[in-house]
Design a protein around this motif. Sequence first.
Motif, PDB file in Angstrom:
ATOM      1  N   LEU A  76       0.830  -1.205   0.000  1.00  0.00           N
ATOM      2  CA  LEU A  76       0.000   0.000   0.000  1.00  0.00           C
ATOM      3  C   LEU A  76       0.862   1.252   0.000  1.00  0.00           C
ATOM      4  CD1 LEU A  76      -2.550  -0.882   2.830  1.00  0.00           C
ATOM      5  CD2 LEU A  76      -3.020  -0.847   0.388  1.00  0.00           C
ATOM      6  N   GLY A  77       0.303   2.290  -0.564  1.00  0.00           N
ATOM      7  CA  GLY A  77       0.894   3.616  -0.464  1.00  0.00           C
ATOM      8  C   GLY A  77      -0.148   4.549   0.104  1.00  0.00           C
ATOM      9  N   ILE A  78       0.262   5.746   0.403  1.00  0.00           N
ATOM     10  CA  ILE A  78      -0.691   6.747   0.889  1.00  0.00           C
ATOM     11  C   ILE A  78      -0.374   8.055   0.173  1.00  0.00           C
ATOM     12  CG2 ILE A  78       0.660   7.396   2.919  1.00  0.00           C
ATOM     13  CD1 ILE A  78      -2.100   7.555   4.409  1.00  0.00           C
ATOM     14  N   THR A  79      -1.425   8.695  -0.322  1.00  0.00           N
ATOM     15  CA  THR A  79      -1.247   9.934  -1.067  1.00  0.00           C
ATOM     16  C   THR A  79      -1.081  11.115  -0.125  1.00  0.00           C
ATOM     17  OG1 THR A  79      -3.604  10.479  -1.159  1.00  0.00           O
ATOM     18  CG2 THR A  79      -2.747   9.012  -2.892  1.00  0.00           C
ATOM     19  N   GLU A  80      -0.784  12.261  -0.689  1.00  0.00           N
ATOM     20  CA  GLU A  80      -0.680  13.485   0.103  1.00  0.00           C
ATOM     21  C   GLU A  80      -2.024  13.862   0.709  1.00  0.00           C
ATOM     22  OE1 GLU A  80       1.072  16.488  -2.365  1.00  0.00           O
ATOM     23  OE2 GLU A  80       3.019  15.481  -2.374  1.00  0.00           O
ATOM     24  N   GLU A  81      -3.114  13.323   0.132  1.00  0.00           N
ATOM     25  CA  GLU A  81      -4.460  13.580   0.653  1.00  0.00           C
ATOM     26  C   GLU A  81      -4.882  12.510   1.655  1.00  0.00           C
ATOM     27  OE1 GLU A  81      -3.856  13.388  -2.764  1.00  0.00           O
ATOM     28  OE2 GLU A  81      -3.590  15.541  -2.945  1.00  0.00           O
ATOM     29  N   ASP A  82      -3.928  11.699   2.138  1.00  0.00           N
ATOM     30  CA  ASP A  82      -4.177  10.628   3.112  1.00  0.00           C
ATOM     31  C   ASP A  82      -5.134   9.557   2.601  1.00  0.00           C
ATOM     32  OD1 ASP A  82      -2.443  11.689   5.020  1.00  0.00           O
ATOM     33  OD2 ASP A  82      -4.007  12.957   5.875  1.00  0.00           O
ATOM     34  N   GLN A  83      -5.073   9.268   1.312  1.00  0.00           N
ATOM     35  CA  GLN A  83      -5.861   8.204   0.719  1.00  0.00           C
ATOM     36  C   GLN A  83      -4.944   7.011   0.439  1.00  0.00           C
ATOM     37  OE1 GLN A  83      -9.357   8.300   0.020  1.00  0.00           O
ATOM     38  NE2 GLN A  83      -9.065   9.990   1.446  1.00  0.00           N
ATOM     39  N   PHE A  84      -5.449   5.801   0.697  1.00  0.00           N
ATOM     40  CA  PHE A  84      -4.670   4.600   0.440  1.00  0.00           C
ATOM     41  C   PHE A  84      -4.667   4.275  -1.048  1.00  0.00           C
ATOM     42  CE2 PHE A  84      -6.092   3.935   4.844  1.00  0.00           C
ATOM     43  CZ  PHE A  84      -4.852   3.747   5.442  1.00  0.00           C
ATOM     44  N   VAL A  85      -3.544   3.743  -1.518  1.00  0.00           N
ATOM     45  CA  VAL A  85      -3.410   3.271  -2.885  1.00  0.00           C
ATOM     46  C   VAL A  85      -2.902   1.837  -2.805  1.00  0.00           C
ATOM     47  CG1 VAL A  85      -2.267   3.606  -5.105  1.00  0.00           C
ATOM     48  CG2 VAL A  85      -2.825   5.587  -3.683  1.00  0.00           C
ATOM     49  N   LEU A  86      -3.628   0.902  -3.420  1.00  0.00           N
ATOM     50  CA  LEU A  86      -3.251  -0.508  -3.415  1.00  0.00           C
ATOM     51  C   LEU A  86      -2.398  -0.799  -4.645  1.00  0.00           C
ATOM     52  CD1 LEU A  86      -3.521  -3.421  -2.325  1.00  0.00           C
ATOM     53  CD2 LEU A  86      -5.650  -3.592  -3.631  1.00  0.00           C
ATOM     54  N   PHE A  87      -1.161  -1.283  -4.422  1.00  0.00           N
ATOM     55  CA  PHE A  87      -0.265  -1.600  -5.517  1.00  0.00           C
ATOM     56  C   PHE A  87      -0.278  -3.086  -5.861  1.00  0.00           C
ATOM     57  CE2 PHE A  87       1.805   2.177  -3.578  1.00  0.00           C
ATOM     58  CZ  PHE A  87       1.702   3.034  -4.659  1.00  0.00           C
ATOM     59  N   GLU A  88      -0.305  -3.934  -4.825  1.00  0.00           N
ATOM     60  CA  GLU A  88      -0.129  -5.364  -5.069  1.00  0.00           C
ATOM     61  C   GLU A  88      -0.649  -6.171  -3.883  1.00  0.00           C
ATOM     62  OE1 GLU A  88       3.542  -8.172  -6.572  1.00  0.00           O
ATOM     63  OE2 GLU A  88       4.035  -6.500  -5.256  1.00  0.00           O
ATOM     64  N   ILE A  89      -1.122  -7.384  -4.192  1.00  0.00           N
ATOM     65  CA  ILE A  89      -1.533  -8.340  -3.168  1.00  0.00           C
ATOM     66  C   ILE A  89      -0.625  -9.557  -3.303  1.00  0.00           C
ATOM     67  CG2 ILE A  89      -3.388  -9.809  -2.316  1.00  0.00           C
ATOM     68  CD1 ILE A  89      -5.305  -7.798  -3.783  1.00  0.00           C
ATOM     69  N   ASN A  90      -0.038  -9.987  -2.205  1.00  0.00           N
ATOM     70  CA  ASN A  90       0.849 -11.155  -2.201  1.00  0.00           C
ATOM     71  C   ASN A  90       0.205 -12.242  -1.362  1.00  0.00           C
ATOM     72  OD1 ASN A  90       3.248  -9.835  -3.514  1.00  0.00           O
ATOM     73  ND2 ASN A  90       2.973  -8.504  -1.759  1.00  0.00           N
ATOM     74  N   SER A  91      -0.035 -13.401  -1.965  1.00  0.00           N
ATOM     75  CA  SER A  91      -0.726 -14.467  -1.235  1.00  0.00           C
ATOM     76  C   SER A  91       0.199 -15.596  -0.825  1.00  0.00           C
ATOM     77  CB  SER A  91      -1.875 -15.024  -2.074  1.00  0.00           C
ATOM     78  OG  SER A  91      -1.374 -15.610  -3.254  1.00  0.00           O
ATOM     79  N   LYS A  92       1.488 -15.383  -0.902  1.00  0.00           N
ATOM     80  CA  LYS A  92       2.407 -16.425  -0.440  1.00  0.00           C
ATOM     81  C   LYS A  92       3.215 -15.884   0.737  1.00  0.00           C
ATOM     82  CE  LYS A  92       5.883 -15.175  -3.841  1.00  0.00           C
ATOM     83  NZ  LYS A  92       6.677 -15.594  -4.952  1.00  0.00           N
ATOM     84  N   PRO A  93       3.602 -16.763   1.626  1.00  0.00           N
ATOM     85  CA  PRO A  93       4.413 -16.293   2.762  1.00  0.00           C
ATOM     86  C   PRO A  93       5.704 -15.636   2.286  1.00  0.00           C
ATOM     87  CG  PRO A  93       3.627 -18.507   3.144  1.00  0.00           C
ATOM     88  CD  PRO A  93       3.315 -18.169   1.714  1.00  0.00           C
ATOM     89  N   MET A  94       6.096 -14.626   2.986  1.00  0.00           N
ATOM     90  CA  MET A  94       7.323 -13.922   2.631  1.00  0.00           C
ATOM     91  C   MET A  94       8.172 -13.688   3.876  1.00  0.00           C
ATOM     92  SD  MET A  94       5.270 -10.423   1.775  1.00  0.00           S
ATOM     93  CE  MET A  94       6.637  -9.509   1.203  1.00  0.00           C
TER      94      MET A  94
END
Length: 72
Positions: free
Chosen positions: A31-49
């Motif tokens: 996730l990222g967060i914009t200057e307006e405090d909104q979340f941005v979803l970049f990627e979902i990882n479904s394997k253990p890391m």
Amino acid sequence: MDVDQLHDLVNEIGHCLSSQLGKVGEFSLDLGITEEDQFVLFEINSKPMKFDEKPIEKARINALAELFLSYL
């Protein structure tokens, strides 16, 4: 997307992964967060890391151990 919407999204992602792949037990979001405090979803990882941060890695290993033990 606010915190409540993010919470709902994470729950929905978990349900979708489990319905398609069986019990996943663990996944992460990039996730990222914009200057307006909104979340941005970049990627979902479904394997253990592996995490570099020791407290996060310890919690991850404990959660995986509990997941594996739940199948016994």
